[in-house]
Design a protein around this motif. Structure first.
Motif, PDB file in Angstrom:
ATOM      1  N   ALA A   1       0.827  -1.206   0.000  1.00  0.00           N
ATOM      2  CA  ALA A   1       0.000   0.000   0.000  1.00  0.00           C
ATOM      3  C   ALA A   1       0.859   1.252   0.000  1.00  0.00           C
ATOM      4  O   ALA A   1       2.053   1.217   0.288  1.00  0.00           O
ATOM      5  CB  ALA A   1      -0.913  -0.005   1.223  1.00  0.00           C
ATOM      6  N   GLY A   2       0.231   2.368  -0.315  1.00  0.00           N
ATOM      7  CA  GLY A   2       0.902   3.656  -0.240  1.00  0.00           C
ATOM      8  C   GLY A   2       1.116   4.068   1.207  1.00  0.00           C
ATOM      9  O   GLY A   2       0.535   3.480   2.133  1.00  0.00           O
ATOM     10  N   ALA A   3       1.927   5.086   1.398  1.00  0.00           N
ATOM     11  CA  ALA A   3       2.366   5.458   2.743  1.00  0.00           C
ATOM     12  C   ALA A   3       1.203   5.838   3.654  1.00  0.00           C
ATOM     13  O   ALA A   3       1.219   5.535   4.847  1.00  0.00           O
ATOM     14  CB  ALA A   3       3.369   6.607   2.649  1.00  0.00           C
ATOM     15  N   ILE A   4       0.222   6.505   3.113  1.00  0.00           N
ATOM     16  CA  ILE A   4      -0.904   6.925   3.950  1.00  0.00           C
ATOM     17  C   ILE A   4      -1.832   5.755   4.231  1.00  0.00           C
ATOM     18  O   ILE A   4      -2.283   5.555   5.359  1.00  0.00           O
ATOM     19  CB  ILE A   4      -1.673   8.066   3.263  1.00  0.00           C
ATOM     20  CG1 ILE A   4      -0.758   9.285   3.093  1.00  0.00           C
ATOM     21  CG2 ILE A   4      -2.924   8.420   4.043  1.00  0.00           C
ATOM     22  CD1 ILE A   4      -0.412   9.988   4.355  1.00  0.00           C
ATOM     23  N   THR A   5      -2.090   4.972   3.211  1.00  0.00           N
ATOM     24  CA  THR A   5      -2.938   3.790   3.423  1.00  0.00           C
ATOM     25  C   THR A   5      -2.303   2.851   4.434  1.00  0.00           C
ATOM     26  O   THR A   5      -3.006   2.190   5.205  1.00  0.00           O
ATOM     27  CB  THR A   5      -3.170   3.063   2.081  1.00  0.00           C
ATOM     28  OG1 THR A   5      -3.787   3.974   1.179  1.00  0.00           O
ATOM     29  CG2 THR A   5      -4.070   1.857   2.246  1.00  0.00           C
ATOM     30  N   GLN A   6      -0.986   2.799   4.455  1.00  0.00           N
ATOM     31  CA  GLN A   6      -0.302   1.959   5.443  1.00  0.00           C
ATOM     32  C   GLN A   6      -0.719   2.350   6.856  1.00  0.00           C
ATOM     33  O   GLN A   6      -0.943   1.485   7.718  1.00  0.00           O
ATOM     34  CB  GLN A   6       1.213   2.107   5.290  1.00  0.00           C
ATOM     35  CG  GLN A   6       1.769   1.407   4.057  1.00  0.00           C
ATOM     36  CD  GLN A   6       3.263   1.625   3.896  1.00  0.00           C
ATOM     37  OE1 GLN A   6       3.838   2.559   4.452  1.00  0.00           O
ATOM     38  NE2 GLN A   6       3.897   0.758   3.121  1.00  0.00           N
ATOM     39  N   VAL A   7      -0.845   3.634   7.082  1.00  0.00           N
ATOM     40  CA  VAL A   7      -1.240   4.105   8.416  1.00  0.00           C
ATOM     41  C   VAL A   7      -2.655   3.654   8.739  1.00  0.00           C
ATOM     42  O   VAL A   7      -2.939   3.178   9.847  1.00  0.00           O
ATOM     43  CB  VAL A   7      -1.137   5.650   8.479  1.00  0.00           C
ATOM     44  CG1 VAL A   7      -1.662   6.155   9.810  1.00  0.00           C
ATOM     45  CG2 VAL A   7       0.287   6.095   8.253  1.00  0.00           C
ATOM     46  N   ILE A   8      -3.522   3.791   7.762  1.00  0.00           N
ATOM     47  CA  ILE A   8      -4.919   3.400   7.984  1.00  0.00           C
ATOM     48  C   ILE A   8      -5.008   1.891   8.246  1.00  0.00           C
ATOM     49  O   ILE A   8      -5.702   1.446   9.169  1.00  0.00           O
ATOM     50  CB  ILE A   8      -5.777   3.803   6.771  1.00  0.00           C
ATOM     51  CG1 ILE A   8      -5.760   5.325   6.624  1.00  0.00           C
ATOM     52  CG2 ILE A   8      -7.196   3.275   6.890  1.00  0.00           C
ATOM     53  CD1 ILE A   8      -6.321   5.841   5.309  1.00  0.00           C
TER      54      ILE A   8
ATOM     55  N   ASN B   1      -3.627   1.026  11.649  1.00  0.00           N
ATOM     56  CA  ASN B   1      -4.537   1.434  12.712  1.00  0.00           C
ATOM     57  C   ASN B   1      -5.721   0.470  12.804  1.00  0.00           C
ATOM     58  O   ASN B   1      -6.136   0.091  13.906  1.00  0.00           O
ATOM     59  CB  ASN B   1      -5.033   2.859  12.440  1.00  0.00           C
ATOM     60  CG  ASN B   1      -5.677   3.468  13.655  1.00  0.00           C
ATOM     61  OD1 ASN B   1      -4.995   3.687  14.660  1.00  0.00           O
ATOM     62  ND2 ASN B   1      -6.967   3.724  13.583  1.00  0.00           N
TER      63      ASN B   1
ATOM     64  N   PRO C   1       5.933   5.571  14.125  1.00  0.00           N
ATOM     65  CA  PRO C   1       6.975   6.529  14.476  1.00  0.00           C
ATOM     66  C   PRO C   1       6.739   7.103  15.871  1.00  0.00           C
ATOM     67  O   PRO C   1       5.587   7.206  16.317  1.00  0.00           O
ATOM     68  CB  PRO C   1       6.834   7.618  13.405  1.00  0.00           C
ATOM     69  CG  PRO C   1       6.205   6.935  12.253  1.00  0.00           C
ATOM     70  CD  PRO C   1       5.297   5.900  12.849  1.00  0.00           C
TER      71      PRO C   1
ATOM     72  N   PHE D   1       3.931   9.465  17.287  1.00  0.00           N
ATOM     73  CA  PHE D   1       2.562   9.058  17.597  1.00  0.00           C
ATOM     74  C   PHE D   1       2.413   8.546  19.031  1.00  0.00           C
ATOM     75  O   PHE D   1       1.313   8.189  19.448  1.00  0.00           O
ATOM     76  CB  PHE D   1       2.106   7.979  16.612  1.00  0.00           C
ATOM     77  CG  PHE D   1       1.974   8.490  15.207  1.00  0.00           C
ATOM     78  CD1 PHE D   1       0.882   9.253  14.837  1.00  0.00           C
ATOM     79  CD2 PHE D   1       2.945   8.241  14.261  1.00  0.00           C
ATOM     80  CE1 PHE D   1       0.756   9.746  13.542  1.00  0.00           C
ATOM     81  CE2 PHE D   1       2.836   8.722  12.974  1.00  0.00           C
ATOM     82  CZ  PHE D   1       1.738   9.484  12.608  1.00  0.00           C
TER      83      PHE D   1
ATOM     84  N   ARG E   1       3.103   5.844  20.614  1.00  0.00           N
ATOM     85  CA  ARG E   1       2.504   4.522  20.821  1.00  0.00           C
ATOM     86  C   ARG E   1       3.504   3.471  21.295  1.00  0.00           C
ATOM     87  O   ARG E   1       3.102   2.356  21.617  1.00  0.00           O
ATOM     88  CB  ARG E   1       1.829   4.053  19.527  1.00  0.00           C
ATOM     89  CG  ARG E   1       0.607   4.890  19.184  1.00  0.00           C
ATOM     90  CD  ARG E   1      -0.130   4.383  17.980  1.00  0.00           C
ATOM     91  NE  ARG E   1      -1.412   5.079  17.854  1.00  0.00           N
ATOM     92  CZ  ARG E   1      -2.366   4.741  17.005  1.00  0.00           C
ATOM     93  NH1 ARG E   1      -2.204   3.720  16.207  1.00  0.00           N
ATOM     94  NH2 ARG E   1      -3.498   5.406  16.961  1.00  0.00           N
TER      95      ARG E   1
ATOM     96  N   ASP F   1      10.527  -1.125   8.970  1.00  0.00           N
ATOM     97  CA  ASP F   1      10.229  -0.407   7.728  1.00  0.00           C
ATOM     98  C   ASP F   1       8.906  -0.937   7.176  1.00  0.00           C
ATOM     99  O   ASP F   1       8.803  -2.104   6.799  1.00  0.00           O
ATOM    100  CB  ASP F   1      11.364  -0.653   6.725  1.00  0.00           C
ATOM    101  CG  ASP F   1      11.138   0.077   5.407  1.00  0.00           C
ATOM    102  OD1 ASP F   1      10.013   0.548   5.172  1.00  0.00           O
ATOM    103  OD2 ASP F   1      12.097   0.169   4.626  1.00  0.00           O
TER     104      ASP F   1
ATOM    105  N   SER G   1       7.500  -0.653   4.487  1.00  0.00           N
ATOM    106  CA  SER G   1       7.475  -1.073   3.088  1.00  0.00           C
ATOM    107  C   SER G   1       8.000  -2.499   2.923  1.00  0.00           C
ATOM    108  O   SER G   1       7.904  -3.072   1.842  1.00  0.00           O
ATOM    109  CB  SER G   1       8.299  -0.111   2.231  1.00  0.00           C
ATOM    110  OG  SER G   1       9.651  -0.172   2.601  1.00  0.00           O
TER     111      SER G   1
ATOM    112  N   GLU H   1      -3.570   9.166  -2.062  1.00  0.00           N
ATOM    113  CA  GLU H   1      -2.734   8.304  -2.901  1.00  0.00           C
ATOM    114  C   GLU H   1      -3.217   8.137  -4.334  1.00  0.00           C
ATOM    115  O   GLU H   1      -2.421   7.789  -5.204  1.00  0.00           O
ATOM    116  CB  GLU H   1      -2.605   6.924  -2.238  1.00  0.00           C
ATOM    117  CG  GLU H   1      -1.817   7.038  -0.954  1.00  0.00           C
ATOM    118  CD  GLU H   1      -1.833   5.774  -0.125  1.00  0.00           C
ATOM    119  OE1 GLU H   1      -2.583   4.849  -0.458  1.00  0.00           O
ATOM    120  OE2 GLU H   1      -1.097   5.734   0.864  1.00  0.00           O
TER     121      GLU H   1
ATOM    122  N   THR I   1       1.835   5.836  -5.688  1.00  0.00           N
ATOM    123  CA  THR I   1       0.852   6.516  -4.834  1.00  0.00           C
ATOM    124  C   THR I   1       1.520   7.633  -4.053  1.00  0.00           C
ATOM    125  O   THR I   1       1.073   7.990  -2.973  1.00  0.00           O
ATOM    126  CB  THR I   1       0.242   5.512  -3.841  1.00  0.00           C
ATOM    127  OG1 THR I   1       1.315   4.944  -3.067  1.00  0.00           O
ATOM    128  CG2 THR I   1      -0.506   4.401  -4.546  1.00  0.00           C
TER     129      THR I   1
END
Lengths: 246, 587
Positions: free
Chosen positions: A104-111, A114, A144, A147, A149, A230, A232, B209, B291
């Motif tokens: 996934a992309g970097a932002i989707t990874q966060v979602i 979570n 990171p 956050f 956590r 990492d 990724s 993305e 993305t």
């Protein structure tokens, strides 16, 4: 530990290879349906869910089709809706999110991460377990520091350590020492990190992961740990160890 | 020769940096103040109900664009401001590394008002009269100024037909259809909502993305009569992403320039020129579907293999590890990202990046701007991620985005000066040369402002003072510079390629029409030659397709070449008051 690591890899490899062969022979849809039916028949069966997820990873890797991950996520979402008290279904649901993260992309990874944490928490609320605590604790370490956590990860891993200390030693218990030490390191408590890794090495003298950490310092150690978390890179979410390393 | 130099330097106990020996450690001098260009850029402050939210996402508009607008042989600078009362600057080069702001007298200062904000600028000779004209890229209505050749400009926006409302962020010009005229390509960030008085709150990216609700790009074909026609869809360039930069070059050396579109919040696009006035989207085959947050599209042959590569910046931080792209050109419109292998992967929150050879060693180096918003000690990262993980959130609705306030987001990041280690990797020399400022860099413009054979840098920082760095590389490495003039081709020779063979290697340079984010560099082609004291061969491939080859061209000189003319002109050497010499084409 080297033997354990090799065993792990072999076990995971065999599982992946078998899953891959199934996919190649019969086509993904039919195999997915069959694997999903097996999980649905035993929603709390950790192993059945694990087998399905491993097959998804192979299939998605083969044709770079991310939709397969989404199908798995949707499947487990329905499973936990239909069987809300099946703790292991929630655990596999969380892993299904984790499995998609490297693709996934970097932002989707966060979602995704979570969402995974939410599923792991639900599983632990239903039935505390070593694998649940280790998994959620380790997941927190991927976030990171900003956050805030990491402390939750340490708390889970400390609990997992207590739990494993009350059980017969299993090869996979070495993971807790590695991750807990990493958690302390992330909180800038190097002495505690080193002490934890040393304790781990005393219990698991063949652990390459622990030896590496204890052999490195400064930037080299940072690089090692950064590489370990990492997002990724694919995290091995195979639970094969749980039943092949008794 | 080089060995002797190295021995001599070593004997003096001096440092030996990568590539060429030096008598001093720092090769760039900050001359911003004494050059008279120390005027800050200011971000636009919006006056609407979304202002607090927009403030964090519109920290843009600091740019610098180079051209010799008055034809005196010295490159000048156009530098933008974005505040509502901000005036843009036209810095005329006084030929002594000082500049005079003549924007007001020239009639190009008024780039900002309550309904328009300057975002970038582009010099291009729209009427092919040999004088660079000025296109001021704006959120709102962009402006085209015709250079009258007497130090004055006249706005011709309406007459040219470039009146489409757009939240434009970048522009390049090249002759995509090879009719001898420069066409205009405008990259747009937001969709064409009036950002100053939005009539809807839904003008933010729909996701992070794969957002397809951005401004895309507009392609204008030059009609040759002072007007332009919007041909975006007709030529196959309809996109709807959040464009931040455009870069053109001839990727496969077929004589037709291709196009890279760097897009924020989604997939960069790669368009192949079909050699018939249209393009085909070959993104998936060429670079794959990403993305990331593309912000720069710079082309250059970093490994001297004769194919132009691409450098794209993205966001790389502990909270978002996208990594930049260094797309190595494999030929046949396929690329491989080698940013990790070459150490150009992680620069932080990247912006403009430009290839140039600062030490004249014959390998293209790379200077990269970084950092988004440098403000207070608190980070905006948790706020933004708290929003992201809300189930079902409508990201397109600006009201759902948290105000940034005085928080920082990837702030105080250092700029990177990547020294090219013979095409294999890059090493960061920014700190050594004093080029590692943490101001929020946006664009960089490269030019040899004093014509001394060493490339200088102008850095545009958002909401801050710029930098003008004079290159003081010690004497030694040789160089050559080429000023090209088209005849059949467009006068500015945009798209022309020069292949310079010396010392057993061939370097490729080309005249780009404004590549790299928020920066336009000199149209003159600069080639470092290292210790090669002679040029064996220079081949010029003009946009028209005509090729010319020259031999016996002197080094350490600016060479003027006119398309179709057998003779070249070597302008006086920078340190000696000699007269011009001439030579002839080999064939």
């Amino acid at each position: 530990m080297r033997r354990f690591g090799l065993h792990c890899l072999l076990a995971a490899g065999v599982a992946l290879a078998l899953a891959g062969r199934v996919v190649a022979q019969n086509g993904w849809d039919a195999d997915a349906a069959r694997l999903e039916a097996a999980v649905a028949a035993s929603p709390d069966d950790l192993r059945a869910g694990n087998d399905y997820r491993m097959a998804v990873i192979v299939a998605a890797r083969t044709d770079r089709n991310l939709v397969k991950y989404d199908r798995a996520i949707a499947f487990f979402e329905k499973l936990v809706t239909d069987h809300p008290t099946a703790a292991n279904a929630h655990l596999n649901y969380g892993f299904a999110y984790v499995d998609k993260i490297p693709a996934a992309g970097a932002i989707t990874q966060v979602i995704l991460a979570n969402n995974a944490l939410g599923a792991f928490t639900k599983s632990l609320d239903l039935r505390p377990s070593w694998i649940g605590l280790y998994t959620r604790g380790n997941s927190y370490l991927f976030w990171p520091r900003i956050f805030l956590r990491t402390k939750y990860g340490i708390a889970d891993l400390e609990e997992a350590l207590k739990m494993q200390n009350a059980e017969p030693k299993r090869p996979y218990h070495v993971r807790t020492y590695v991750s807990l030490g990493d958690g302390y390191w992330k909180m800038d408590d190097l002495p505690k990190a080193i002490a934890t890794w040393k304790d781990g090495l005393a219990a698991f003298p063949d652990s390459a992961a622990l030896r590496d950490r204890l052999a490195k310092q400064g930037d080299d150690l940072q690089k090692l740990i950064d590489d370990s978390y990492d997002p990724s890179k694919r995290v091995d979410t195979s639970l094969q160890d749980l039943w092949t390393n008794q | 020769m080089r060995g002797l130099l190295a021995v001599a330097i070593a004997a003096l106990g001096l440092a030996l940096p990568g590539g060429i020996g030096a008598a001093a450690d720092r090769w760039f001098e900050d001359i911003t103040e004494k050059a008279g260009v120390a005027k800050p850029h200011r971000n636009r402050v919006f006056d609407n109900e979304y202002a607090k939210i927009m403030a964090g996402y519109t920290a843009l508009g600091a740019s610098a664009s180079v051209a010799d607008f008055n034809g005196d042989g010295f490159d000048d600078l156009f530098v933008t401001d974005s505040a509502a009362d901000g005036r843009n600057h036209l810095y005329r080069n006084n030929k002594n590394l000082t500049f005079t702001d003549v924007a007001e007298a020239a009639g190009v200062a008024a780039g900002n008002d309550p309904s328009n904000a300057t975002a970038d600028a582009l010099w291009f000779d729209y009427n092919n009269d040999g004088r660079p004209d000025l296109f001021v890229v704006r959120f709102g209505q962009s402006q085209l100024f015709e250079n009258k050749g007497n130090g004055r400009f006249v706005e011709v926006t309406k007459a040219s037909g470039l009146t489409r409302y757009a939240n434009a962020i970048t522009a390049i010009a090249f002759d995509y259809d090879r009719d001898g005229l420069l066409d205009l390509f405008v990259g747009c960030y937001f969709q064409p909502t009036n950002l100053f008085k939005p009539d809807t709150p839904r003008f933010f990216p729909e996701n992070f993305e794969t957002a397809n609700n951005g401004g895309g790009l507009i392609a204008y074909r030059n009609n040759g009569n002072g007007t332009f026609a919007d041909v975006t869809g007709k030529i196959g360039l309809r996109v709807s992403g959040w464009t931040l930069d455009l870069g053109h070059a001839d990727a496969d050396n077929d004589g037709w320039d291709d196009l890279y579109v760097a897009a924020d919040f989604g997939t960069d696009r790669y368009f192949v020129n079909n050699a018939n006035g249209t393009f085909t989207d070959k993104t998936e085959d060429a670079i794959g579907i990403d993305t990331k947050k593309g912000m720069n599209a710079e082309w250059g042959d970093y490994d001297n293999d004769g194919l132009l590569d691409i450098y794209v910046t993205n966001i790389t931080s502990d909270y978002m590890r996208e990594g930049n792209f260094l797309w190595h050109n494999n030929g046949k419109h396929t690329f491989t990202d080698v940013s990790r292998e070459t150490n150009t992967y992680d620069t932080g929150w990247g912006w403009g990046g430009k290839f140039f050879d600062y030490d004249n060693d014959g390998w293209l180096d790379l200077y990269v701007m970084n950092g988004w918003v440098s403000a207070g000690p608190d980070s905006y990262v948790p706020d933004i991620f708290e929003m992201i993980i809300k189930p079902g959130i409508d990201l397109a609705d600006a009201r759902n985005w948290p105000p940034m306030g005085n928080k920082s987001l990837s702030g105080y990041e250092k700029k990177r000066l990547f020294h090219n280690e013979k095409g294999r990797a890059f090493s960061d020399h920014a700190a050594r040369h004093g080029l590692d400022s943490t101001r929020d860099g946006r664009g960089v413009a490269v030019s040899d402002f004093d014509n001394d054979g060493r490339l200088d840098l102008f850095v545009a920082n958002a909401n801050g003072l710029p930098f003008l760095y004079r290159n003081v590389l010690p004497a030694g490495p040789h160089w050559a510079a080429f000023a090209l003039q088209g005849t059949t081709s467009n006068r500015g020779a945009v798209g022309a390629q020069v292949r310079v063979t010396s010392g057993g290697r061939t370097q490729l340079r080309f005249v780009d029409g404004g590549n790299s984010f928020a920066g336009q560099s000199s149209a003159r082609l600069h080639v470092g030659l290292g210790d090669a004291a002679r040029l064996d061969r220079v081949e010029v491939r003009w946009p028209s397709g005509q090729k010319q080859t020259f031999e016996n061209i002197p080094v350490d000189r600016m060479i003027r070449i006119v398309e179709g003319r057998a003779a070249f002109t070597a302008l006086p050497a920078p340190t000696a008051a000699t007269t011009s010499t001439t030579g002839a084409a080999a064939r």
